[in-house]
Design an enzyme around this catalytic site. Structure first.
Site, PDB file in Angstrom:
ATOM      1  N   HIS A 156      78.281  63.644  51.355  1.00 43.85           N
ATOM      2  CA  HIS A 156      79.189  63.909  50.305  1.00 43.85           C
ATOM      3  C   HIS A 156      78.439  64.540  49.291  1.00 43.85           C
ATOM      4  O   HIS A 156      78.623  64.665  47.876  1.00 43.85           O
ATOM      5  CB  HIS A 156      79.629  62.554  49.663  1.00 43.85           C
ATOM      6  CG  HIS A 156      80.059  61.569  50.814  1.00 43.85           C
ATOM      7  ND1 HIS A 156      81.436  61.630  51.019  1.00 43.85           N
ATOM      8  CD2 HIS A 156      79.483  60.750  51.393  1.00 43.85           C
ATOM      9  CE1 HIS A 156      81.551  60.599  51.945  1.00 43.85           C
ATOM     10  NE2 HIS A 156      80.336  60.008  52.176  1.00 43.85           N
ATOM     11  N   SER A 278      71.076  92.810  39.601  1.00 44.34           N
ATOM     12  CA  SER A 278      72.411  93.028  39.126  1.00 44.34           C
ATOM     13  C   SER A 278      72.235  94.298  38.313  1.00 44.34           C
ATOM     14  O   SER A 278      71.399  94.600  37.705  1.00 44.34           O
ATOM     15  CB  SER A 278      72.879  91.849  38.170  1.00 44.34           C
ATOM     16  OG  SER A 278      73.721  92.186  37.070  1.00 44.34           O
ATOM     17  N   LYS A 284      68.645  88.933  37.054  1.00 45.80           N
ATOM     18  CA  LYS A 284      69.170  88.359  38.557  1.00 45.80           C
ATOM     19  C   LYS A 284      68.374  88.608  39.707  1.00 45.80           C
ATOM     20  O   LYS A 284      67.703  89.794  39.863  1.00 45.80           O
ATOM     21  CB  LYS A 284      70.389  88.932  38.534  1.00 45.80           C
ATOM     22  CG  LYS A 284      71.588  88.396  37.671  1.00 45.80           C
ATOM     23  CD  LYS A 284      71.786  86.903  37.686  1.00 45.80           C
ATOM     24  CE  LYS A 284      72.729  86.529  39.057  1.00 45.80           C
ATOM     25  NZ  LYS A 284      74.120  87.066  38.637  1.00 45.80           N
ATOM     26  N   GLU A 291      75.113  85.328  51.183  1.00 46.03           N
ATOM     27  CA  GLU A 291      76.600  85.728  50.651  1.00 46.03           C
ATOM     28  C   GLU A 291      77.327  86.502  51.584  1.00 46.03           C
ATOM     29  O   GLU A 291      78.479  86.364  52.070  1.00 46.03           O
ATOM     30  CB  GLU A 291      76.553  86.227  49.380  1.00 46.03           C
ATOM     31  CG  GLU A 291      75.855  85.289  48.296  1.00 46.03           C
ATOM     32  CD  GLU A 291      75.748  85.963  46.765  1.00 46.03           C
ATOM     33  OE1 GLU A 291      76.831  85.906  46.252  1.00 46.03           O
ATOM     34  OE2 GLU A 291      74.863  86.703  46.807  1.00 46.03           O
TER      35      GLU A 291
END
Ligand code: ARG
Length: 459
Positions: A156, A278, A284, A291
């Site tokens: 969970h 970025s 970043k 992804e």
């Protein structure tokens, strides 16, 4: 390019018809399989006396030359041809004259395309398999180095029990092993049934030898019904389903890698070469590869749905709808290969932050089950031990300490079975190492899993 089927019609078509009808832009990549199929066909025809040995030799030589020239770039595939089958036949006729026109005896593009694509599926099932074996290899190597690294195991998404990072990685190895066995299964079924010789739909009046031709191409048997053979694309569906499952697994690992690389988790670090920046936020370092693999999973699922929908409700036998089968197939195969290749590298290069994993594992009363197990060993029935441990956890919560930080006198307020050895028992390493049941997270068990996987790859 001239239309080889110009007979019944003038063979001139409106531009838009050519555009919608043409598949060469997509099926050009089948040229090697198409030529392999044609060579086998020529051999079979010579053996059966349908053409002479000399004619077959001319065809074979011509076909081999075409393959060489396409591969070297000397022969450009003419994109005005309708499809790769027409293109190869037409070039053959240009090169060897009328003998080239005999190649299509006792054959149709319907069984020809069924054959070419099946050969593609067989080869690609093999190449994806090889990549998955490489992925298994890096997973096993990484796991071997990580059997002693403790991390929080979750259910969970809540801290559940301490596990070894090696165990976590080997869970993915097991998924990968199933992926491979599914591909093997699919490949075996494909090899059992060669479609060539089904011709347009009903077989042929010529005395062909389908078994012989199938054997030349590596098949172990032939499709038993010609109408089924030309319209069967079940193996596309199977292969893309298998690939969709591979992507589902990759997307799960992607998700974890993305999460682990966040500053909240800080479990892993990805080297600069495997991250991107970025354009606006200078700090970043984005895990784009993971992804994108997570994102591309959607494409492969889409390929499966696209194919299933194309095939739905299609009457026997060949219908032109089926030409739409190749784009989703090629896309799924290429996407999966790219993503598996990316993951072979990502798993290899990701650096584990052992300390952060351990610090995180110490939170959330992750050793509460071990507290209960301790009481069971001391003679308390599990359900009572569970209750007592629950009370100790909530007492510690109120007191603001971890289980292992509670003084012995306070432990003994809950049960006088608790003794000084509790501290050793609650140590996270003990918790992990004691889970020595088959398939459990103890280093010994993880090592057995690694050995199992290495044997599996070796076979
Ligand atoms: N390009 C076609 C395909 O990919 C080949 C078979 C064409 N057959 C036909 N009867 N028009 O399916």
């Amino acid at each position: 390019m001239e239309k080889l089927w110009a007979g019944r019609t003038a063979g001139t078509t409106a531009n838009l018809v050519d555009e919608i009808n043409s598949s060469i832009g997509v099926d050009k990549r089948l040229y090697k399989r198409d030529i392999a199929g044609s060579i086998a066909h020529a051999k079979m025809m010579a053996r059966q006396g349908i053409v002479s040995q000399h004619e077959a030799d001319l065809m074979i030589e011509g076909l081999e030359g075409i393959e060489r020239d396409i591969t070297s770039g000397d022969l450009k595939i003419d994109l005005t041809a309708e499809d790769i089958h027409m293109f190869v036949e037409q070039v053959l006729t240009e090169r060897i004259g009328d003998t080239g026109k005999m190649l299509h005896t006792a054959r149709s593009r319907n069984d020809q395309v069924a054959l070419d694509t099946k050969l593609y599926c067989i080869e690609e099932a093999e190449s994806v398999r090889a990549l998955l074996c490489d992925l298994l290899r890096v997973l096993a190597d990484k796991a071997e180095k990580s059997t002693g690294i403790i991390m929080p195991g979750y259910t969970h998404m809540q801290h559940a029990q301490p596990v070894s990072f090696g165990q976590h990685l080997m869970a993915y190895a097991m998924m990968c092993e199933r992926d491979i066995s599914r591909l093997d299964d699919c490949k075996r079924r494909m090899l059992e049934r060669s479609p060539i010789g089904a011709c347009a739909l009903a077989g042929t009046t010529f005395d062909i030898d389908r078994e012989y031709e199938a054997g030349l191409l590596g098949f172990t048997g032939i499709a038993m019904n010609s109408m089924d053979a030309v319209s069967d694309r079940d193996h596309f569906v199977e292969l893309i389903s298998d690939l969709a499952i591979v992507m589902m697994h990759i997307s799960r690992l992607s998700e974890e890698i993305i999460m682990w690389a966040t500053s909240e988790f800080g479990f892993i670090h990805l080297p600069d070469e495997y991250t991107t920046g970025s354009s606006i936020m200078p700090q970043k370092k984005n895990p784009d590869v993971a992804e994108l693999c997570r994102g591309k999973t959607g494409r492969v699922y889409g390929d499966l749905m696209s194919l299933l929908t194309t095939l739905k409700g299609m009457p026997l036998a060949y219908n032109k709808d089926i030409q739409e089968d190749k784009e989703p197939l090629f896309d799924a195969v290429e996407t999966v290969k790219l993503c598996v290749e990316a993951f072979i590298e990502i798993v290899d290069v990701m650096e584990v932050n052992e300390e952060n994993m351990y610090e995180s594992a110490k939170k959330g009363y992750i050793n509460a089950t071990d507290m209960a197990d301790y009481l069971v060993v001391k003679g308390m029935p599990f359900r009572d031990a569970y209750n007592v441990s629950g009370k100790i956890v909530s007492y510690c919560l109120g007191r603001g300490c971890a289980l292992e930080e509670l003084p012995l006198e306070e432990f003994r307020m809950f049960s006088d079975l608790i003794e000084d050895d509790i501290y050793q028992r609650l140590d996270l390493r003990t918790c992990m190492e004691k889970r020595n049941s088959a398939g459990g997270t103890s280093p010994d068990s993880v090592k057995k899993q690694i050995e199992y996987i290495r044997n599996f790859i070796g076979k």
